[in-house]
Design an enzyme around this catalytic site. Sequence first.
Site, PDB file in Angstrom:
ATOM      1  N   LYS A 117       0.830  -1.318   0.041  1.00  0.00           N
ATOM      2  CA  LYS A 117       0.120   0.129   0.069  1.00  0.00           C
ATOM      3  C   LYS A 117       0.889   1.181   0.029  1.00  0.00           C
ATOM      4  CE  LYS A 117      -4.464   0.888   0.236  1.00  0.00           C
ATOM      5  NZ  LYS A 117      -5.415   0.169  -0.123  1.00  0.00           N
TER       6      LYS A 117
HETATM    7  P1  NAD Z   1     -13.030   7.681  -2.777  1.00  0.00           P
HETATM    8  O1  NAD Z   1     -11.978   8.671  -2.837  1.00  0.00           O
HETATM    9  O2  NAD Z   1     -13.345   7.428  -4.347  1.00  0.00           O
HETATM   10  O3  NAD Z   1     -14.539   7.826  -2.077  1.00  0.00           O
HETATM   11  C1  NAD Z   1     -14.291   8.056  -0.666  1.00  0.00           C
HETATM   12  C2  NAD Z   1     -15.481   8.727  -0.119  1.00  0.00           C
HETATM   13  O4  NAD Z   1     -15.598   8.740   1.152  1.00  0.00           O
HETATM   14  C3  NAD Z   1     -15.860   9.952  -0.608  1.00  0.00           C
HETATM   15  O5  NAD Z   1     -17.460  10.101  -0.960  1.00  0.00           O
HETATM   16  C4  NAD Z   1     -16.058  10.829   0.375  1.00  0.00           C
HETATM   17  O6  NAD Z   1     -16.706  11.864   0.682  1.00  0.00           O
HETATM   18  C5  NAD Z   1     -16.146   9.944   1.657  1.00  0.00           C
HETATM   19  N1  NAD Z   1     -15.554  10.286   3.034  1.00  0.00           N
HETATM   20  C6  NAD Z   1     -14.299  10.644   2.874  1.00  0.00           C
HETATM   21  N2  NAD Z   1     -14.324  10.980   4.604  1.00  0.00           N
HETATM   22  C7  NAD Z   1     -15.717  10.844   5.031  1.00  0.00           C
HETATM   23  C8  NAD Z   1     -16.255  11.032   6.372  1.00  0.00           C
HETATM   24  N3  NAD Z   1     -15.243  11.471   7.444  1.00  0.00           N
HETATM   25  N4  NAD Z   1     -17.258  10.759   6.512  1.00  0.00           N
HETATM   26  C9  NAD Z   1     -18.175  10.316   5.590  1.00  0.00           C
HETATM   27  N5  NAD Z   1     -17.940   9.961   4.155  1.00  0.00           N
HETATM   28  C10 NAD Z   1     -16.413  10.436   4.080  1.00  0.00           C
HETATM   29  O7  NAD Z   1     -12.487   6.277  -2.283  1.00  0.00           O
HETATM   30  P2  NAD Z   1     -12.794   4.773  -2.540  1.00  0.00           P
HETATM   31  O8  NAD Z   1     -11.795   4.244  -3.656  1.00  0.00           O
HETATM   32  O9  NAD Z   1     -14.062   4.521  -2.891  1.00  0.00           O
HETATM   33  O10 NAD Z   1     -12.305   4.226  -1.057  1.00  0.00           O
HETATM   34  C11 NAD Z   1     -13.228   4.012  -0.212  1.00  0.00           C
HETATM   35  C12 NAD Z   1     -12.752   2.865   0.735  1.00  0.00           C
HETATM   36  O11 NAD Z   1     -12.917   1.514   0.073  1.00  0.00           O
HETATM   37  C13 NAD Z   1     -11.467   3.198   1.542  1.00  0.00           C
HETATM   38  O12 NAD Z   1     -11.294   2.398   2.734  1.00  0.00           O
HETATM   39  C14 NAD Z   1     -10.595   2.187   0.374  1.00  0.00           C
HETATM   40  O13 NAD Z   1      -9.312   1.864   1.223  1.00  0.00           O
HETATM   41  C15 NAD Z   1     -11.374   1.066   0.284  1.00  0.00           C
HETATM   42  N6  NAD Z   1     -11.282   0.445  -0.924  1.00  0.00           N
HETATM   43  C16 NAD Z   1     -11.318   0.869  -2.343  1.00  0.00           C
HETATM   44  C17 NAD Z   1     -10.964   0.055  -3.403  1.00  0.00           C
HETATM   45  C18 NAD Z   1     -10.904   0.845  -4.741  1.00  0.00           C
HETATM   46  O14 NAD Z   1     -10.832  -0.010  -5.744  1.00  0.00           O
HETATM   47  N7  NAD Z   1     -10.983   1.864  -5.216  1.00  0.00           N
HETATM   48  C19 NAD Z   1     -10.885  -1.331  -3.299  1.00  0.00           C
HETATM   49  C20 NAD Z   1     -11.021  -1.859  -2.070  1.00  0.00           C
HETATM   50  C21 NAD Z   1     -11.059  -1.136  -0.724  1.00  0.00           C
END
Ligand code: NAD
Length: 427
Positions: A117
Site C-alpha cells: 500500500k
Molecule cells: P473515494 O476517494 O473514491 O471515495 C471516498 C468517499 O468517502 C467519498 O465519497 C468521500 O466523500 C467519503 N468520505 C471521506 N471522508 C468521510 C467522512 N469522514 N465521512 C463520510 N464520508 C467520508 O475512495 P474509494 O476508492 O471509494 O475508497 C473508499 C474505501 O474503500 C477506502 O477504505 C478504500 O481503502 C476502500 N477500497 C477501495 C478500493 C478501490 O478499488 N477503490 C478497493 C478496496 C477497498
Amino acid sequence: MNTPQLPSYISRENIGPWQIFLQQVEQVAPLLDKALWPWVETLRRPKRSLIVDVPIRRDNGEVEHFEGYRVHHNTSRGPGKGGVRFHQDVTLSEVMALAGWMTIKNAVVNVPFGGAKGGIRVDPRQLSLSELEGLTRRYTSEISSMIGPDKDIPAPDMNTNAQVMAWMMDTYSMGEGRTVTGVVTGKPLSLGGSLGRQDATGRGVFVTAREAARKLDVPIEGAQVIVQGFGNVGEASARIFAQAGARVIAVQDVSGTVFNAAGLDIVALKRYQLENKTLAGAPGCEVIDNDAFWSLPCEFLVPAALESQINRYNAERIAARIVVEGANGPTTPEADVILAERGIVVVPDVLANAGGVTVSYFEWVQDFSSFFWSEDEINARLERIMSESFNAIWQLAEQRRLSLRSAAFVIGCSRVLEARATRGLYP
Ligand code: NAD
C-alpha cells in the site's frame, strides 16, 4: 449531534489501524495449523517500508513538501499489490495496516500477489490539477525502486483514480525508457486498463452481500441499504444494489448525509454530487444528521469511506442485519464484538472489497498477454471468485464457529504462511 472529528485513522477507542491489524492476526494465530506458528511473526513485521519526501512547485511558484509512503507488508505469494491513498490523515502506521489487509485479502481471493500500500499525507482538494500531477509524478519517481510489474503494482484508493494511475504509469515508463503498462492497475482503458475495473469493488461488495443474504434468508428485492462514502466503492455498491431491486435509503459522504425512505436515485445523486461537490440540496432527498445515519433501520449497511467508522460509540445503535465492509478497516475490534453479540453479520473487508484487486489481477494478466477480455467475461469471472471465496469462508465459519472475519483471516493467513514456510529462510 454530529460526532466530533478525530483523525480518520484513530478510532475513538484510541487504537490505530496497525494495532487493529495486529489484534486480528493475534486472534486467529492459535487457530492456524501448528506447523505455521513459527512463521506468524512474519505477519507482525512489514517486509519493507519507505518514507519519501515529495516536494512540488505550487502554482504560485512556492515549493511545498509532502510526506509519502510505500509499504510491502508481505511478498511471499507474489509481487506486492495495493492502492495509493491521497489524504490529509495518511500516516506510515495507517499504510502499514492497509498493506497488511492487502496481504490477507489477496490470499483470501487467491490472486498471486503479496500485500502492499502507499499514500501521501495531503489534502488533494487543496491542489490544482497540475499540482496534483506534479505530486503524483514526483511520488512515483521517489518510490520507483520499489514498484514494477513483477515487483509491486499500485492501484487507486481514496482520492486517486484512473488519471492518477495514468500519470504513475507514464512516469515509471519514462524512467524505464519503454512503455510499461503493467506497473499499475485501475488505468484508463486507452492505456491497457480493464473493462469492469471501475465498478469492480462495488460489484464484489454486492456479490458478497447477496451471498450473505441468501444464507440468512434476506431478500435483496426491496431491502433497505445505507451507504457511507459515495466515491468509487460507495457509489458503485449503491448503484448495483439499486439495480438489483434494493432501496438505497441513505448515503453519507464527507459533505453530509441524505435520506429518502422510498429509495434514492443513485445515478442522479452522483451527477448532483459531481456538479455541486456536496450531497445537500440534491432533488428528492432530505438532509439528515450525520450521526442519525448509523441508527437507520436497514437490511444492509455498507461502510465505504474510512477506517474505524463503526466503533463502540455507534455499534450499539446500528440497526442493520448485515454489514458489508466496502472500506478497509471500518469496524474496530470492540465494535466487532458488539455487533456479533447483537447478531449482526459482518462480511469483512478482506473479502467484501476484494473485487477491486481481483479485477486488477485480470487487468495485469491482460496487460502481460496484450489480449483483452469482454466486460461480460470479466464480470462472470469476478462473480465466480467472489461467490466461491464467500462460500469457503462461510463454511469454515460454520464448521469452526468463527466470525466471518476470523474465518477469512484463517484462510488468508494460512495461504500466506504456507508459502512463507515452503520458501524457507534466505540465506
Ligand atoms: P473515494 O476517494 O473514491 O471515495 C471516498 C468517499 O468517502 C467519498 O465519497 C468521500 O466523500 C467519503 N468520505 C471521506 N471522508 C468521510 C467522512 N469522514 N465521512 C463520510 N464520508 C467520508 O475512495 P474509494 O476508492 O471509494 O475508497 C473508499 C474505501 O474503500 C477506502 O477504505 C478504500 O481503502 C476502500 N477500497 C477501495 C478500493 C478501490 O478499488 N477503490 C478497493 C478496496 C477497498
